[in-house]
Design an enzyme around this catalytic site. Structure first.
Site, short mmCIF file in Angstrom:
data_model
loop_
_atom_site.label_atom_id
_atom_site.label_comp_id
_atom_site.label_asym_id
_atom_site.label_seq_id
_atom_site.Cartn_x
_atom_site.Cartn_y
_atom_site.Cartn_z
N ARG A 221 -9.77 -3.61 31.90
CA ARG A 221 -9.19 -2.31 32.26
C ARG A 221 -8.11 -1.94 31.24
O ARG A 221 -7.38 -2.82 30.74
CB ARG A 221 -8.54 -2.37 33.65
N HIS A 269 -16.07 2.74 27.15
CA HIS A 269 -16.28 2.05 28.46
C HIS A 269 -17.78 1.81 28.68
O HIS A 269 -18.37 2.27 29.66
CB HIS A 269 -15.68 2.87 29.60
#
Ligand code: NDP
Length: 309
Positions: A221, A269
């Protein structure tokens, strides 16, 4: 049986169709405010209203492996929450990290730059012993990544919250062994969940403890990393580069300095994508088991909100 679905990031129709096929008797619907009480909900980043209006769910399914976005909300009391448990993501993560480690170790960026400049230049092979890889997080993804790297004989290290044993991997656990883990790692791979304990864990103090000439791979993250600390450590050359797949703000804003730092490679991502078929068959199997009376604790991927993942 009634099943609700809410994920604004994907086309819901194939998901609804697959759920209807799996449970022909069930009422399967997109969530709308005021929807009647359901048995199950499949969600990604739901509004608080959905959770408040569904206090009697038999289970809530998070359409992702990380539950940090969901755990920020007020969950219906006593409702079991499941996250995706591999569902085809672990092998993707293993291939992504393996290519990144090899690219760093074999200096393939520099080789490519030579080729682009028309230079024929062989580089000195580096001893593999000088490239220990440390993986933060020995869960479903971290362990699969380490198993992938074992094929290439890198010295391997892993760090987790509770002690773990993994053949061929030197393991460390808890805050007491954190510094020792870092001090022997040259490539650092982050595969931790985002929790209050792990937020900002990749900072100046921790990254400075890596072996000189270190390389960071962040695939967990964006909020694990203090962006300006990474830039400072690249400036003082303690780190030689980073591959970042996740960011504090996504998409990464055009003005962010990471875009202009050539030693930082950026992917959107994309290291391990949610796969519809694998994810659905996992959630369908769990719903079927719960309908047949299975206890939530007997099924994989049960989230412990009190631990944060
Ligand atoms: P798991 O829950 O299976 O594993 C988490 C690991 O982190 C465990 O080994 C756990 O320790 C360890 N851990 C948790 N808190 C701490 C802590 N405070 N200190 C040390 N270790 C800690 O998760 P997954 O492997 O399935 O996924 C990991 C993360 O990867 C997800 O939470 C998500 O954020 C990210 N992810 C990113 C994707 C992407 O595309 N970039 C895709 C999918 C996931 P213990 O073993 O002791 O419990």
């Amino acid at each position: 049986m009634r099943i609700l679905f809410h994920d604004l990031t994907l086309d819901p129709e194939p998901w609804l169709a697959a759920l209807r096929l799996a449970f022909p008797q069930a009422d399967v619907a997109l969530w709308q405010p005021g929807a009647p009480q359901a048995d199950y909900a499949l969600v990604w980043a739901p509004p608080q209203q959905l959770l408040d209006e569904q206090p009697r769910l038999k289970a809530l399914f998070n359409i992702a492996a990380g539950v940090d976005a969901l755990l920020k909300l007020r969950l219906p009391a006593g409702v079991p929450v499941f996250r995706l448990d591999d569902a085809g993501m672990a092998v993707q993560m293993a291939e992504y990290v393996a290519q990144a480690v090899i690219r760093f170790y074999r200096e393939l960026d520099a080789v490519q730059a030579d080729a682009q400049a028309g230079r024929w230049q062989q580089r000195q092979p580096q001893p593999r012993a000088q490239c220990p890889v440390g993986v933060m997080g020995l869960g479903v993804l971290g362990q699969r990544v380490l198993r992938g790297l074992q094929a290439f004989d890198f010295p391997l290290r892993g760090w987790s919250r509770t002690p773990k044993h993994m053949e061929g991997v030197q393991t460390f656990a808890g805050p007491e062994q954190w510094h020792e883990f870092l001090a022997g790692s040259r490539v650092l791979v982050n595969l931790l969940p985002l929790t209050p304990e792990t937020e900002n864990i990749l900072n100046r103090s921790s990254l400075s403890r890596l072996l000189p000439g270190a390389y960071l791979i962040n695939v967990a993250r964006g909020r694990h990393l203090v962006d300006e600390d990474l830039l400072a450590l690249l400036d003082n050359r303690h780190l030689v580069g980073a591959l970042l797949d996740v960011f504090r703000q996504e998409p990464l804003p055009a003005e962010h300095p990471f875009w202009r730092e050539p030693r930082i490679r950026i992917t959107p991502h994309t290291s391990a994508r949610t796969l519809q078929q694998e994810s659905l068959s996992q959630m369908v199997a769990k719903m079927a088991a719960l309908q047949a009376g299975a206890k939530p604790e007997s099924l994989g991927g049960l989230v412990r909100p009190q631990v944060g993942y």
